[in-house]
Design a protein around this motif. Structure first.
Motif, PDB file in Angstrom:
ATOM      1  N   GLY A 223      -4.827   7.042  12.383  1.00  0.00           N
ATOM      2  CA  GLY A 223      -4.042   6.341  11.373  1.00  0.00           C
ATOM      3  C   GLY A 223      -4.419   4.876  11.293  1.00  0.00           C
ATOM      4  O   GLY A 223      -5.473   4.447  11.772  1.00  0.00           O
ATOM      5  N   THR A 224      -3.530   4.098  10.669  1.00  0.00           N
ATOM      6  CA  THR A 224      -3.791   2.659  10.459  1.00  0.00           C
ATOM      7  C   THR A 224      -2.640   1.807  10.963  1.00  0.00           C
ATOM      8  O   THR A 224      -2.531   0.645  10.596  1.00  0.00           O
ATOM      9  CB  THR A 224      -4.028   2.378   8.963  1.00  0.00           C
ATOM     10  OG1 THR A 224      -2.876   2.798   8.211  1.00  0.00           O
ATOM     11  CG2 THR A 224      -5.247   3.126   8.454  1.00  0.00           C
ATOM     12  N   ASP A 225      -1.785   2.361  11.791  1.00  0.00           N
ATOM     13  CA  ASP A 225      -0.664   1.598  12.334  1.00  0.00           C
ATOM     14  C   ASP A 225      -1.187   0.427  13.160  1.00  0.00           C
ATOM     15  O   ASP A 225      -2.145   0.557  13.905  1.00  0.00           O
ATOM     16  CB  ASP A 225       0.190   2.518  13.209  1.00  0.00           C
ATOM     17  CG  ASP A 225       1.555   1.915  13.499  1.00  0.00           C
ATOM     18  OD1 ASP A 225       1.830   0.832  12.959  1.00  0.00           O
ATOM     19  OD2 ASP A 225       2.329   2.532  14.244  1.00  0.00           O
ATOM     20  N   GLY A 226      -0.553  -0.727  13.028  1.00  0.00           N
ATOM     21  CA  GLY A 226      -0.925  -1.896  13.810  1.00  0.00           C
ATOM     22  C   GLY A 226      -1.700  -2.949  13.051  1.00  0.00           C
ATOM     23  O   GLY A 226      -1.781  -4.098  13.491  1.00  0.00           O
ATOM     24  N   THR A 227      -2.295  -2.615  11.903  1.00  0.00           N
ATOM     25  CA  THR A 227      -3.120  -3.574  11.165  1.00  0.00           C
ATOM     26  C   THR A 227      -2.286  -4.744  10.637  1.00  0.00           C
ATOM     27  O   THR A 227      -2.656  -5.916  10.799  1.00  0.00           O
ATOM     28  CB  THR A 227      -3.825  -2.867   9.998  1.00  0.00           C
ATOM     29  OG1 THR A 227      -4.653  -1.830  10.525  1.00  0.00           O
ATOM     30  CG2 THR A 227      -4.684  -3.852   9.220  1.00  0.00           C
ATOM     31  N   ILE A 228      -1.146  -4.453  10.024  1.00  0.00           N
ATOM     32  CA  ILE A 228      -0.293  -5.511   9.479  1.00  0.00           C
ATOM     33  C   ILE A 228       0.254  -6.377  10.615  1.00  0.00           C
ATOM     34  O   ILE A 228       0.314  -7.609  10.508  1.00  0.00           O
ATOM     35  CB  ILE A 228       0.858  -4.908   8.656  1.00  0.00           C
ATOM     36  CG1 ILE A 228       0.293  -4.007   7.533  1.00  0.00           C
ATOM     37  CG2 ILE A 228       1.726  -5.998   8.077  1.00  0.00           C
ATOM     38  CD1 ILE A 228      -0.547  -4.732   6.525  1.00  0.00           C
ATOM     39  N   GLY A 229       0.646  -5.759  11.717  1.00  0.00           N
ATOM     40  CA  GLY A 229       1.166  -6.515  12.842  1.00  0.00           C
ATOM     41  C   GLY A 229       0.121  -7.416  13.465  1.00  0.00           C
ATOM     42  O   GLY A 229       0.416  -8.549  13.868  1.00  0.00           O
ATOM     43  N   LEU A 230      -1.122  -6.935  13.560  1.00  0.00           N
ATOM     44  CA  LEU A 230      -2.199  -7.758  14.098  1.00  0.00           C
ATOM     45  C   LEU A 230      -2.428  -8.986  13.226  1.00  0.00           C
ATOM     46  O   LEU A 230      -2.678 -10.086  13.741  1.00  0.00           O
ATOM     47  CB  LEU A 230      -3.473  -6.919  14.223  1.00  0.00           C
ATOM     48  CG  LEU A 230      -4.705  -7.618  14.786  1.00  0.00           C
ATOM     49  CD1 LEU A 230      -5.440  -6.710  15.772  1.00  0.00           C
ATOM     50  CD2 LEU A 230      -5.667  -8.025  13.670  1.00  0.00           C
ATOM     51  N   LYS A 231      -2.353  -8.842  11.906  1.00  0.00           N
ATOM     52  CA  LYS A 231      -2.508  -9.995  11.018  1.00  0.00           C
ATOM     53  C   LYS A 231      -1.404 -11.014  11.254  1.00  0.00           C
ATOM     54  O   LYS A 231      -1.646 -12.226  11.225  1.00  0.00           O
ATOM     55  CB  LYS A 231      -2.496  -9.525   9.561  1.00  0.00           C
ATOM     56  CG  LYS A 231      -3.699  -8.687   9.170  1.00  0.00           C
ATOM     57  CD  LYS A 231      -3.567  -8.127   7.768  1.00  0.00           C
ATOM     58  CE  LYS A 231      -3.619  -9.199   6.720  1.00  0.00           C
ATOM     59  NZ  LYS A 231      -3.623  -8.636   5.353  1.00  0.00           N
ATOM     60  N   ALA A 232      -0.183 -10.530  11.520  1.00  0.00           N
ATOM     61  CA  ALA A 232       0.930 -11.453  11.770  1.00  0.00           C
ATOM     62  C   ALA A 232       0.707 -12.232  13.069  1.00  0.00           C
ATOM     63  O   ALA A 232       0.971 -13.436  13.130  1.00  0.00           O
ATOM     64  CB  ALA A 232       2.240 -10.668  11.825  1.00  0.00           C
TER      65      ALA A 232
END
Length: 1014
Positions: A107-116
């Motif tokens: 999946g792609t979980d974690g991408t938005i959090g890494l950007k934050a």
């Protein structure tokens, strides 16, 4: 893995999606690797330092003031996936004290959090792709370009300790001064071509300190030196400065207001002949561009005639623009985009969301610097959100007029919640104060000169040169004192060129020069006082012409309430670098002039003195008159020359006008040709789009794996069925094939591809696909030719023949088995005929016996053929063989036993045995009268079901007595049981009927039936 020191002060939180029963195993591994306690998450408990926390699957946890809390239902984070929600809250709570590492996962979980976390200044790591079992999460994060490092898991604790503990006190103590900041900006400008001197100092300082931490440097001077020596460090700092804080429909209420208040107004009255132009500066990875595009397309559905929509997304980060152009985003955007919009505007590919072509076609992405490049023009809406907040107020004030110039009359400016156009009230008026929506007012403003913020570095170079000069003067007090003495006691002077332009002036010239009316002018002829104008102009002209020094001591000038004698000195100077002659004009005043009358002059010197004075004045007047006449003649000559030039220019203008008329006609003709060409190009584009659509459908529907390679063994294209063979993803186009972990040996592929490219011959043979279940394919390799018939690569097609190979093998096995069965059957028939002929006395008896045996064999063969000779059910075999004697549904025959399947090699023998038992029962046993009954029971026995028992029991038939000798039928049954089935036959002649029990080895007789109960 290096142990983490217990005094590190780190708190580790690990989110796990594995089953809870594996947490204990994981806790043990982490405890041994890190020497830290591992605990399950307890709600409302502060995160303790030096602990690792495990979070169960499906729990969405957040961090607030250092405390782990479950997300509440009303929290916007509740819509996000667990890892994204946790990391976003961690970044908001801890800022640059945060760090995250993404490990193997689908999946792609974690991408938005890494950007934050990256935006907050924290450390971002990922596991290396080579060591990951599942790489989807890692690839999604790496596409953002915000991952600091790819490292092995064992190296992560040390990196976190270095970044968050050891270097933290050093970073806090570093203060970035204005001089160092400007020096770093100058290095960046020279290295990457972008100037950050106008960015806010806090943002710059935070990013500089972060890079110092990453490099392990404690001194700012060391980092500046590192920037100059390491050619890669400026680009890394540049990437840190360009972190794009963006997401789909960021600040949702603002986009609702934009849709309702602005977009409907922009589209109102538009037809297909009109154009709607929207500009999104600082678009980063394109989420805002596509958000506005979706809103526009939704509004356009309500129009009868849809205008041409163009949305320009610009940014200085080419890597971010590449992501926007691809339009591929992680699955986590589902938290920001509604389900309806996802279905309409996106399509799923490889676990990601890809913008559909009809949305992508209206969005154009271009690299553009707001401070260096002129803006787009004729724009209906500018959406500049969260860009100006990184710039200082002076730079913001200079950018607002740029937006005003780019917009059409009544155009809209859409800004971020922390930005406003307040300081420019004459350029914009508020439409929506809360959501920062402004409307353009007033006439078109003048476009500022570019670059706006010293993008070329010249102004800063002059400023630095001036600062160095000031510092030099401050260090040399003697020189400074001498300079002040010269300014105080030297005469007033100016330096002029051949056009009387003042290049430099000293103090004290105010008594001789004055500012003219109107626009400020630095020309000496315009600024000199009227009483001195003729004398000074004449003297300067004479010196510029002759090149000799001239001194006039007969002039007077008013200074306050007095008139003083003036000595005018004009000296030639060396020409400047362009060859223009220069001269120095000195003004030196003497004693005051006494206002004597003629009577006083006569008293003091008589008439002779008066005559001398008058003659001197007359001579001066004549000289002035002569100068005036010469100037008049010169002016007349210049006017005549100008008149002639104007006449010539007029003729040239008339000629140019005629040429322009001709050019206009030619341009009209060219315009018509361009319209025709444009129409043809439009037709070609439509044909190309149709061809591309056909090609895409061909690739998708042929279900043949095709791979297109160039001469360098790089992937040009591929069809969807080729993905599992080579583990391909859409973004693998352009990569060398041997970099991928495919299921086919690449070594021979590279050799054969080179052979096909070199010879142009076709290669075809079978290949085996490994790693998993066996798969056989026919590989056909052909040269890839361009329009000029030149070989540019190779085309590989793979046709799966696994099923065909399996069928061929099964057919061969069946043919072999059939041959074996036919031989055995013929041998059995021969034995039966021979044995029967020895025991019977008449032909009729022989015929009946043989017919019965052959009938049983035929029945058994029929059952085996219907099951493809894989086996036969015992109940089915018994029912078929005994049917001619008694129906299984009648009271005279009872069949009872579990569902078992016989091996094909024993089915024929058991069929003959059952036929023989039935024949004897019909002749001599239970079926010889009307009341007799036969029961057949079978089952597996013993504790391990190792024996298969068949029990034949006859009741209510004629009275049975043991025979004196063994008959043919019993002998046949016994011999077949012992020699062919390797079992035992136990016949019993009881008073109430005959009984025969067959004990057979189950593993030799029965076939496994996984689809049935044993």
């Amino acid at each position: 893995m290096a142990n983490i020191p217990r005094d590190s002060g780190l708190a580790w939180v690990l989110i796990q999606h594995m089953a809870p029963d594996r947490h204990s195993d994981l806790a043990g591994i982490l405890g041994r690797k890190t020497d830290l306690p591992v605990r399950e998450v307890v709600e409302n408990t502060p995160i303790a330092a030096n602990h690792i926390y495990l979070i169960s699957p499906g729990r969405v946890m957040t961090v607030n003031k250092g405390v782990l809390l479950p997300v509440s239902d009303g929290d916007p984070l509740a819509r996000r996936t667990s890892i994204d929600a946790f990391l976003i809250s961690l970044a908001a709570d801890q800022g640059d004290h945060a760090g995250c590492a993404l490990l193997s996962g689908a999946g792609t979980d974690g991408t938005i959090g890494l950007k934050a976390v990256k935006e907050a200044g924290g450390l971002t790591l990922t596991q290396t792709l080579q060591s990951a079992e599942y790489d989807s999460m890692l690839l999604s994060a790496l596409r953002t370009g915000l991952v600091d490092r790819e490292v092995d898991i064992c190296d992560m604790p040390g990196l976190f300790t270095d970044f968050l503990v050891h270097r933290r006190p050093i970073a806090r103590e570093v203060e970035v001064g204005d001089g160092e900041r400007l020096q770093i900006c100058d290095i960046l400008r020279k290295a990457v071509g972008h100037d950050f001197s106008g960015y806010k100092s806090n943002t710059m300082d935070r990013r500089i300190r972060r890079r110092m931490q990453m490099r392990g440097l404690s001194s700012l001077s060391d980092y500046v030196e590192h920037l100059m020596e390491d050619g890669r460090e400026p680009s890394r700092l540049f990437r840190d400065l360009l972190i794009g804080v963006t997401q789909f429909f960021r600040d949702g209420e603002a986009f609702v207001a934009l849709s309702e208040r602005v977009l409907a107004e922009i589209l109102e009255g538009k037809t297909e002949d009109d154009e709607v132009r929207i500009w999104v500066p600082g678009c980063a990875t394109g989420e805002e561009v596509y958000s506005i595009a979706m809103l526009l397309l939704e509004k356009a559905d309500q129009l009868e005639s849809v205008p041409d929509i163009k949305i320009f997304g610009s940014d200085i980060d080419e890597n971010a623009l590449h992501v926007g152009r691809l339009g591929r985003y992680p699955q986590s955007i589902a938290a920001d985009v509604t389900k309806e919009r996802l279905e309409r505007f996106f399509q799923r590919e490889d676990g990601t969301f890809v913008v559909r072509p009809h949305v992508r076609e209206i969005c154009l992405f271009a690299q553009h610097n707001l401070l260096r490049d002129p803006p787009f023009s004729r724009i209906d809406l500018i959406s500049c959100r969260n860009v100006l907040i990184y710039m200082d107020s002076a730079l913001q004030k200079r950018l607002i007029p740029v937006f005003h110039y780019a917009l059409r009359p009544n155009g809209i400016l859409f800004m971020g919640p922390a930005e406003n156009a307040g300081p420019n009230q004459k350029l914009f008026t508020e439409v929506e104060r809360k959501h920062r929506i402004y409307r353009r007012i007033g006439e078109s403003s003048r476009l500022p000169d570019f670059p706006i913020a010293a993008g070329d570095g010249k102004e800063r170079g002059r400023q630095k040169h001036k600062e160095r000069g000031n510092e030099s003067r401050a260090r040399n007090e003697t020189q400074h004192a001498a300079q002040r003495l010269l300014e105080r006691y030297s005469p007033a002077h100016v330096i002029v060129d051949s056009d009387f332009e003042i290049l430099e002036a000293s103090s004290g010239t105010g008594a001789f020069l004055e500012l003219p009316r109107g626009r400020p002018n630095s020309n000496l002829a315009a600024m000199v006082r009227s009483e001195l104008a003729i004398d000074i102009k004449s003297a300067v002209s004479q010196v510029l012409t002759t090149g000799k020094k001239l001194v006039r001591s007969d002039l007077t000038v008013e200074t306050g309430q007095n008139r003083k004698h003036l000595t005018l000195s004009v000296e030639p100077l060396p020409a400047d670098e362009t060859g223009r002659p220069l001269c120095l004009v000195l003004f030196q005043t003497g004693s005051p002039v006494v206002p004597d009358t003629v009577t006083n002059e006569r008293r003091r010197g008589g008439d002779d003195e008066l005559i001398r004075i008058l003659e001197q004045e007359l001579q001066t007047t004549k000289e002035r008159l002569q100068g005036t006449l010469e100037e008049l003649e010169t002016s007349n000559e210049e006017l005549r020359a100008s008149n002639e030039e104007l006449s010539s220019v007029n003729e040239e203008l008339q000629s140019s006008n005629e040429e322009l008329e001709t050019s206009k006609e030619e341009l009209q003709s060219i315009n018509e040709e361009l319209r025709t060409v444009n129409s043809e190009l439009g037709t070609r584009v439509d044909e190309l789009s149709s061809a591309n659509s056909d090609l895409k459908n061909l690739f998708s529907n042929t279900r043949i794996a095709m791979l297109f390679l160039d001469k360098d063994f790089r992937i040009r294209n591929f069809t969807p069925p080729a993905k599992p063979l080579f583990r391909l993803r859409d973004h693998d186009v352009g990569r060398p094939l041997d970099e991928l972990a495919g299921r086919i040996d690449f070594e021979f592929l590279r050799t054969e591809v080179a052979q096909v490219i070199g010879t142009g011959d076709q290669i075809e043979h079978e290949v085996e696909a490994t790693n998993g279940e066996r798969q056989t394919l026919i590989m056909r390799m052909l040269p890839y030719r361009d329009e000029q018939d030149h070989i540019r690569g190779a085309v590989l097609t793979f046709v799966d023949i696994t099923e065909r190979k399996r069928i061929e093998e099964e057919l061969a096995s069946m043919v072999s088995e059939l041959n074996h069965r036919v031989k055995n059957s013929l041998a059995s028939v021969q034995a039966i005929v021979r044995q029967t002929a020895d025991r019977v006395s008449t032909k009729q008896e022989l015929l009946e016996t043989l017919m019965g045996k052959l009938q049983a064999m035929s029945t058994t063969h029929g059952i085996l053929s219907s099951a493809e000779w894989k086996g036969a059910g015992f109940e089915e075999l018994a029912s078929a063989v005994l049917a001619p004697f008694a129906e299984p549904t009648s009271t005279r025959l009872k069949l009872e036993g579990p569902s078992v399947e016989l091996k094909p090699q024993v089915a024929v023998s058991l069929g003959l045995i059952l036929q023989e038992l039935a024949t004897n029962a019909a002749k001599y046993g239970a079926w010889a009268n009307e009341n007799g009954c036969v029961s057949l029971h079978w089952a597996t026995v013993d504790h391990d079901a190792s024996s298969f028992r068949i029990d034949w029991r006859e009741t209510d038939g004629p009275e049975v007595e043991p025979p004196e000798t063994t008959g043919f039928g019993l002998e046949f049954i016994t011999r077949s049981t012992e020699y062919e089935l390797h079992g035992a036959c136990k016949p019993e002649f009881l008073r109430d009927g005959f009984r025969c029990v067959l004990e057979l080895p189950a593993n030799s007789v029965l076939r496994a039936r996984p689809d049935r109960e044993p």
